[in-house]
Write a protein that holds these residues in place. Structure first.
Motif, mmCIF file in Angstrom:
data_model
loop_
_atom_site.group_PDB
_atom_site.id
_atom_site.type_symbol
_atom_site.label_atom_id
_atom_site.label_comp_id
_atom_site.label_asym_id
_atom_site.label_seq_id
_atom_site.Cartn_x
_atom_site.Cartn_y
_atom_site.Cartn_z
ATOM 1 N N LEU A 193 -1.177 24.471 -6.650
ATOM 2 C CA LEU A 193 -0.456 24.592 -5.387
ATOM 3 C C LEU A 193 -1.403 24.629 -4.201
ATOM 4 C CD1 LEU A 193 2.405 27.099 -6.309
ATOM 5 C CD2 LEU A 193 2.462 24.600 -6.285
ATOM 6 N N VAL A 194 -2.564 25.225 -4.376
ATOM 7 C CA VAL A 194 -3.572 25.194 -3.304
ATOM 8 C C VAL A 194 -3.916 23.759 -2.956
ATOM 9 C CG1 VAL A 194 -5.998 25.659 -2.788
ATOM 10 C CG2 VAL A 194 -4.559 27.471 -3.737
ATOM 11 N N ASP A 195 -4.153 22.953 -3.977
ATOM 12 C CA ASP A 195 -4.518 21.555 -3.738
ATOM 13 C C ASP A 195 -3.362 20.769 -3.126
ATOM 14 O OD1 ASP A 195 -7.002 22.067 -4.828
ATOM 15 O OD2 ASP A 195 -6.467 21.359 -6.826
ATOM 16 N N LEU A 196 -2.165 20.984 -3.634
ATOM 17 C CA LEU A 196 -1.006 20.256 -3.118
ATOM 18 C C LEU A 196 -0.701 20.666 -1.686
ATOM 19 C CD1 LEU A 196 1.264 18.233 -3.666
ATOM 20 C CD2 LEU A 196 2.626 20.142 -4.578
ATOM 21 N N SER A 197 -0.819 21.952 -1.405
ATOM 22 C CA SER A 197 -0.583 22.439 -0.050
ATOM 23 C C SER A 197 -1.559 21.799 0.932
ATOM 24 C CB SER A 197 -0.723 23.965 -0.008
ATOM 25 O OG SER A 197 -0.592 24.463 1.298
ATOM 26 N N ALA A 198 -2.814 21.664 0.521
ATOM 27 C CA ALA A 198 -3.808 21.032 1.384
ATOM 28 C C ALA A 198 -3.484 19.557 1.594
ATOM 29 C CB ALA A 198 -5.197 21.190 0.773
ATOM 30 N N ALA A 199 -3.002 18.892 0.547
ATOM 31 C CA ALA A 199 -2.664 17.469 0.674
ATOM 32 C C ALA A 199 -1.473 17.253 1.592
ATOM 33 C CB ALA A 199 -2.380 16.877 -0.706
ATOM 34 N N LEU A 200 -0.498 18.145 1.523
ATOM 35 C CA LEU A 200 0.684 18.033 2.384
ATOM 36 C C LEU A 200 0.349 18.397 3.822
ATOM 37 C CD1 LEU A 200 3.758 17.564 2.700
ATOM 38 C CD2 LEU A 200 4.058 20.011 2.159
ATOM 39 N N GLY A 201 -0.425 19.437 4.014
ATOM 40 C CA GLY A 201 -0.781 19.872 5.365
ATOM 41 C C GLY A 201 0.450 20.205 6.173
ATOM 42 N N ASP A 202 0.496 19.690 7.406
ATOM 43 C CA ASP A 202 1.634 19.982 8.273
ATOM 44 C C ASP A 202 2.630 18.826 8.321
ATOM 45 O OD1 ASP A 202 0.190 18.128 9.724
ATOM 46 O OD2 ASP A 202 -0.063 19.392 11.502
ATOM 47 N N LYS A 203 2.539 17.921 7.381
ATOM 48 C CA LYS A 203 3.457 16.784 7.344
ATOM 49 C C LYS A 203 4.797 17.201 6.745
ATOM 50 C CE LYS A 203 1.019 13.969 4.752
ATOM 51 N NZ LYS A 203 -0.098 14.821 4.307
ATOM 52 N N ASP A 204 5.846 16.472 7.080
ATOM 53 C CA ASP A 204 7.144 16.711 6.454
ATOM 54 C C ASP A 204 7.157 16.248 5.013
ATOM 55 O OD1 ASP A 204 8.231 17.849 8.700
ATOM 56 O OD2 ASP A 204 9.367 16.070 9.306
ATOM 57 N N ALA A 263 0.833 -1.205 0.000
ATOM 58 C CA ALA A 263 0.000 0.000 0.000
ATOM 59 C C ALA A 263 0.869 1.258 0.000
ATOM 60 C CB ALA A 263 -0.931 -0.005 1.207
ATOM 61 N N GLY A 264 1.929 1.240 0.808
ATOM 62 C CA GLY A 264 2.839 2.379 0.832
ATOM 63 C C GLY A 264 3.550 2.568 -0.493
ATOM 64 N N GLN A 265 3.937 1.459 -1.113
ATOM 65 C CA GLN A 265 4.572 1.542 -2.429
ATOM 66 C C GLN A 265 3.625 2.167 -3.447
ATOM 67 O OE1 GLN A 265 5.931 -2.376 -3.474
ATOM 68 N NE2 GLN A 265 7.106 -2.598 -1.582
ATOM 69 N N ALA A 266 2.376 1.756 -3.418
ATOM 70 C CA ALA A 266 1.397 2.293 -4.363
ATOM 71 C C ALA A 266 1.194 3.788 -4.151
ATOM 72 C CB ALA A 266 0.069 1.551 -4.221
ATOM 73 N N ARG A 267 1.177 4.217 -2.897
ATOM 74 C CA ARG A 267 1.005 5.650 -2.632
ATOM 75 C C ARG A 267 2.215 6.438 -3.130
ATOM 76 N NH1 ARG A 267 -0.843 3.589 2.314
ATOM 77 N NH2 ARG A 267 1.061 4.256 3.377
ATOM 78 N N ALA A 268 3.418 5.900 -2.929
ATOM 79 C CA ALA A 268 4.614 6.579 -3.420
ATOM 80 C C ALA A 268 4.567 6.707 -4.941
ATOM 81 C CB ALA A 268 5.872 5.824 -2.983
ATOM 82 N N ALA A 314 3.061 14.185 -9.596
ATOM 83 C CA ALA A 314 4.055 15.234 -9.850
ATOM 84 C C ALA A 314 4.213 15.484 -11.347
ATOM 85 C CB ALA A 314 5.389 14.858 -9.227
ATOM 86 N N LEU A 315 4.274 14.402 -12.110
ATOM 87 C CA LEU A 315 4.555 14.519 -13.542
ATOM 88 C C LEU A 315 3.319 14.875 -14.359
ATOM 89 C CD1 LEU A 315 6.931 11.451 -13.945
ATOM 90 C CD2 LEU A 315 7.533 13.840 -13.542
ATOM 91 N N ASN A 316 2.138 14.436 -13.916
ATOM 92 C CA ASN A 316 0.918 14.646 -14.706
ATOM 93 C C ASN A 316 0.055 15.800 -14.217
ATOM 94 O OD1 ASN A 316 1.677 12.448 -16.183
ATOM 95 N ND2 ASN A 316 -0.094 11.182 -15.694
ATOM 96 N N SER A 317 0.006 15.998 -12.895
ATOM 97 C CA SER A 317 -0.928 16.973 -12.337
ATOM 98 C C SER A 317 -0.272 18.285 -11.939
ATOM 99 C CB SER A 317 -1.643 16.374 -11.105
ATOM 100 O OG SER A 317 -2.415 15.255 -11.483
ATOM 101 N N VAL A 318 1.055 18.303 -11.839
ATOM 102 C CA VAL A 318 1.746 19.527 -11.423
ATOM 103 C C VAL A 318 2.728 20.017 -12.481
ATOM 104 C CG1 VAL A 318 3.178 20.608 -9.643
ATOM 105 C CG2 VAL A 318 1.490 18.871 -8.988
ATOM 106 N N GLU A 319 3.586 19.152 -12.970
ATOM 107 C CA GLU A 319 4.655 19.611 -13.869
ATOM 108 C C GLU A 319 4.153 20.282 -15.145
ATOM 109 O OE1 GLU A 319 9.083 18.308 -14.914
ATOM 110 O OE2 GLU A 319 7.621 16.711 -15.241
ATOM 111 N N VAL A 377 9.477 17.314 -5.390
ATOM 112 C CA VAL A 377 10.410 18.393 -5.064
ATOM 113 C C VAL A 377 11.116 18.871 -6.325
ATOM 114 C CG1 VAL A 377 12.555 18.952 -3.855
ATOM 115 C CG2 VAL A 377 10.718 17.780 -2.643
ATOM 116 N N CYS A 378 11.553 17.942 -7.168
ATOM 117 C CA CYS A 378 12.223 18.338 -8.414
ATOM 118 C C CYS A 378 11.300 19.188 -9.285
ATOM 119 C CB CYS A 378 12.681 17.099 -9.187
ATOM 120 S SG CYS A 378 14.143 16.286 -8.499
ATOM 121 N N VAL A 379 10.031 18.825 -9.357
ATOM 122 C CA VAL A 379 9.079 19.601 -10.143
ATOM 123 C C VAL A 379 8.870 20.983 -9.538
ATOM 124 C CG1 VAL A 379 6.638 19.744 -10.802
ATOM 125 C CG2 VAL A 379 7.905 17.604 -11.133
ATOM 126 N N LEU A 380 8.656 21.059 -8.232
ATOM 127 C CA LEU A 380 8.378 22.343 -7.584
ATOM 128 C C LEU A 380 9.572 23.277 -7.624
ATOM 129 C CD1 LEU A 380 6.339 21.203 -4.441
ATOM 130 C CD2 LEU A 380 5.456 22.200 -6.567
#
Length: 217
Positions: free
Chosen positions: A143-154, A92-97, A104-109, A168-171
């Protein structure tokens, strides 16, 4: 053979640190895998010989004894699967990664690259100045959407993964725009990525491979 990626021998100053071989280099460094580089010029990258491995005439491409692939996201994922360090142990973690690599490549870059088009690659076109406000608006929406997804996580998930590496490379492509400053959690996220020792090693190797600017004949 040792895994080998193609890289440019020279790029303009504005592109240094941003060419997509950085994604492969960083993945190698995070996982502790040795790699080699095949340094090529702009003529060779468009040659039939290179297009056998990279049909669009770009870098990087990747080769080892078993695999020949192109596209930086596919290469980063292949490297991440070859050794521990960039993928969680559970499926499950692999799939999320993997989903974050694709995001990053399709929705942000694509949105980030539109800013490079209007500000650099086609800045002399009459329509670029008119187009730029809409490009900025669209990036902010992502960025609004990505910021919400990241929240206060590292990181985007429970630990740093190949998804974060790619995002990170895209941003980083937004550094000169100052758009990241509008989203403190994203600015801090990128800074955390750039502070990783593996990133520093990858960047140093990336910059060291550039030859002096070619002299016109």
């Amino acid at each position: 053979m040792i895994p080998t990626i193609t890289v440019f021998e020279w790029v303009p100053d504005f592109a240094r640190g941003y060419v997509r071989d950085m994604r492969a280099r960083w993945a190698f460094e995070e996982t502790g895998q040795d790699y080699a580089v095949d340094v090529i010029d702009f003529d060779r990258v468009k040659s039939p010989a290179h297009r056998r491995f990279q049909p669009f005439g770009q870098v990087p491409s990747y080769r080892d004894d078993a695999v020949e692939i192109f596209e930086s996201g596919a290469i980063a994922l292949h490297i991440a699967r070859a050794a521990p360090g960039l993928l969680p142990a559970d499926p499950a973690g692999q799939a999320r990664a993997e989903q974050w690599v694709i995001a990053a490549l399709n929705s942000v870059e694509p949105y980030v690259m539109q800013l490079a088009v209007v500000d650099i690659f086609e800045a002399d076109r009459a329509w670029s100045a008119e187009r730029r406000p809409k490009v900025i608006e669209d990036i902010r929406g992502r960025l609004v959407d990505l910021s919400a997804a990241l929240g206060d996580k590292d990181w985007l998930d429970n630990s740093f993964t190949v998804g974060d590496l790619t995002m990170v490379c895209v941003l980083r492509g937004l550094h000169d725009s100052r758009l990241l400053e509008e989203f403190p959690n994203l600015a801090a996220y990128v800074a955390r990525g750039e502070a990783r020792p593996a990133y520093a090693r990858a960047l140093a190797a990336h910059l060291a491979d550039f030859a002096a600017e070619p002299v016109a004949a």
